[in-house]
Design a protein around this motif. Structure first.
Motif, short mmCIF file in Angstrom:
data_model
loop_
_atom_site.label_atom_id
_atom_site.label_comp_id
_atom_site.label_asym_id
_atom_site.label_seq_id
_atom_site.Cartn_x
_atom_site.Cartn_y
_atom_site.Cartn_z
N ALA A 41 0.83 -1.20 0.00
CA ALA A 41 0.00 0.00 0.00
C ALA A 41 0.87 1.25 0.00
N SER A 42 1.95 1.23 0.76
CA SER A 42 2.87 2.37 0.78
C SER A 42 3.49 2.58 -0.59
N ILE A 43 3.94 1.49 -1.22
CA ILE A 43 4.59 1.60 -2.53
C ILE A 43 3.63 2.15 -3.57
N ARG A 48 7.13 5.40 -5.72
CA ARG A 48 8.60 5.38 -5.78
C ARG A 48 9.12 4.45 -4.70
N LEU A 49 10.00 3.55 -5.09
CA LEU A 49 10.52 2.54 -4.17
C LEU A 49 12.03 2.51 -4.27
N GLY A 72 4.92 -0.55 -13.02
CA GLY A 72 4.77 0.90 -13.13
C GLY A 72 5.34 1.69 -11.97
N VAL A 73 6.07 1.02 -11.08
CA VAL A 73 6.68 1.68 -9.93
C VAL A 73 8.09 2.15 -10.29
N ASP A 74 8.41 3.37 -9.91
CA ASP A 74 9.76 3.91 -10.11
C ASP A 74 10.66 3.30 -9.03
N CYS A 75 11.28 2.17 -9.34
CA CYS A 75 12.03 1.39 -8.35
C CYS A 75 13.52 1.48 -8.62
N ARG A 93 8.82 8.74 -1.13
CA ARG A 93 9.18 7.43 -1.65
C ARG A 93 9.11 6.43 -0.49
N THR A 94 9.01 5.18 -0.84
CA THR A 94 9.04 4.10 0.14
C THR A 94 10.45 3.53 0.17
N LEU A 95 11.01 3.40 1.38
CA LEU A 95 12.35 2.85 1.55
C LEU A 95 12.25 1.49 2.23
#
Length: 342
Positions: A41-43, A48-49, A72-75, A93-95
């Protein structure tokens, strides 16, 4: 014999970890649903991950990176050492900090520098570690890995990534079923093709790039020879000059785009006098002249799950032909701290 091994403590520990990695990984995949949903859910909220780790944990992140980008996530998969030397982007972003031991020196430094926040998570095999007690973590089943080179910890970390991807609506295909399968691959020809080489290049594309890098690391640790993991294009852009009869080549071939370029690299190796080994889950015809270890057609993380146990066995068998006391390090420790030398 092609699969000759030594009988030291290091080898026994490796074999014990590998014997239970499949079951522990499946339990890790299914036993982290609540935390996986929270992280997913955070991502999806931030879009952004950043996946942060060291050693094999970093390469597990590299495998997951491609799957997140497909969603589709900017990882980005970054080493903790690099993050310590540069500012993270200011955008939300999610870390995710990844450490099987939860005590890697660089990870501990980051814990002191990154402010606690809603989008800061961890992955570990050690819930009572500093990382496990500091962040909301997905926790791998079975406890911390004790063998030197990463085998079980790598497989379990991939399962934790797969749990989050599934919670986010990503496609993990037959990942769990592939882990559960006990298929034995014939590796004798592959061992013979690599055991006499002075150095080895391993290459793949997409998720298989990270798998190549992880197994290059494992081969360096266990066989104590230079071994390099490349993306197929990076292999073509310069390292082809290193091709020679005493350089081993191991190519990881997936279906479609994941296998594009395999034949070109195999022909280049053959032309330089070295027979390439191809781990192949493409479903296509074998490449003439190469030593092929064939798997059922799989892609993404399922392709990783199909190849990884056989790759581990291959590297241990090759290493056992080169050194005594496989898995017993002479210069390294299982948990690496941070070097504070100026």
């Amino acid at each position: 014999m092609a699969t000759e091994t030594t009988s030291g403590k290091g080898l026994a520990l490796l074999q014990a970890e590998m014997a239970r990695q499949g079951a522990d990984a499946i339990a890790s995949l299914t036993g982290n649903e609540a935390m996986a949903a929270e992280l997913a859910a955070s991502i999806m909220r931030t879009g952004r991950l950043v996946l942060i780790g060291m050693g094999a944990s970093h390469y597990a992140n590299r495998m997951a990176e491609t799957s997140w980008r497909r969603l589709g996530v900017d990882c980005r998969a970054e080493t903790a050492g690099d993050v310590l030397l540069q500012d993270l982007p200011a955008q939300a972003r999610t870390l995710v900090l990844v450490s099987q031991s939860g005590e890697s020196g660089e990870i501990l430094q980051l814990l002191d520098l990154l402010p606690p926040g809603a989008d800061l998570f961890g992955m570990t095999l050690a819930p009572q570690s500093t990382l496990g007690l500091s962040l909301r973590c997905l926790v791998g089943v079975g406890g911390q890995e004790v063998a030197f080179a990463a085998t079980r910890s790598l497989t379990i970390t991939l399962a934790l990534h797969a749990a989050v991807l599934a919670a986010a609506g990503g496609e993990i295909g037959s990942f769990a079923a592939t882990l559960a399968a006990s298929r034995q691959s014939a590796l004798e020809e592959a061992v013979e093709a690599l055991a006499q080489k002075n150095s080895v290049i391993i290459a793949g594309r997409g998720e298989l790039r990270g798998l190549a890098e992880a197994n290059g690391l494992m081969l360096m640790e266990l066989a104590r020879i230079p071994a390099f993991g490349f993306e197929f294009g990076q292999f073509r852009h310069g390292p082809l000059e290193a091709l020679a009869p005493d350089l081993g080549v191991l190519l990881l071939r997936g279906p479609g785009a994941l296998g594009a370029g395999t034949a070109t690299l195999a022909r280049a190796a053959l032309g330089a006098g070295t027979v390439p080994v191809i781990f192949d889950c493409s479903g296509e015809a074998p490449i003439e002249g190469a030593v092929t270890v064939a798997f059922s057609s799989n892609e993404g993380l399922s392709a990783v799950a199909a190849m990884l146990p056989a790759l581990q066995k291959l590297i241990i068998a090759v290493s056992s032909r080169k050194v005594a006391g496989v898995g017993e390090p002479v210069r390294s420790t299982k948990i690496t701290g941070i070097d504070h030398e100026a």
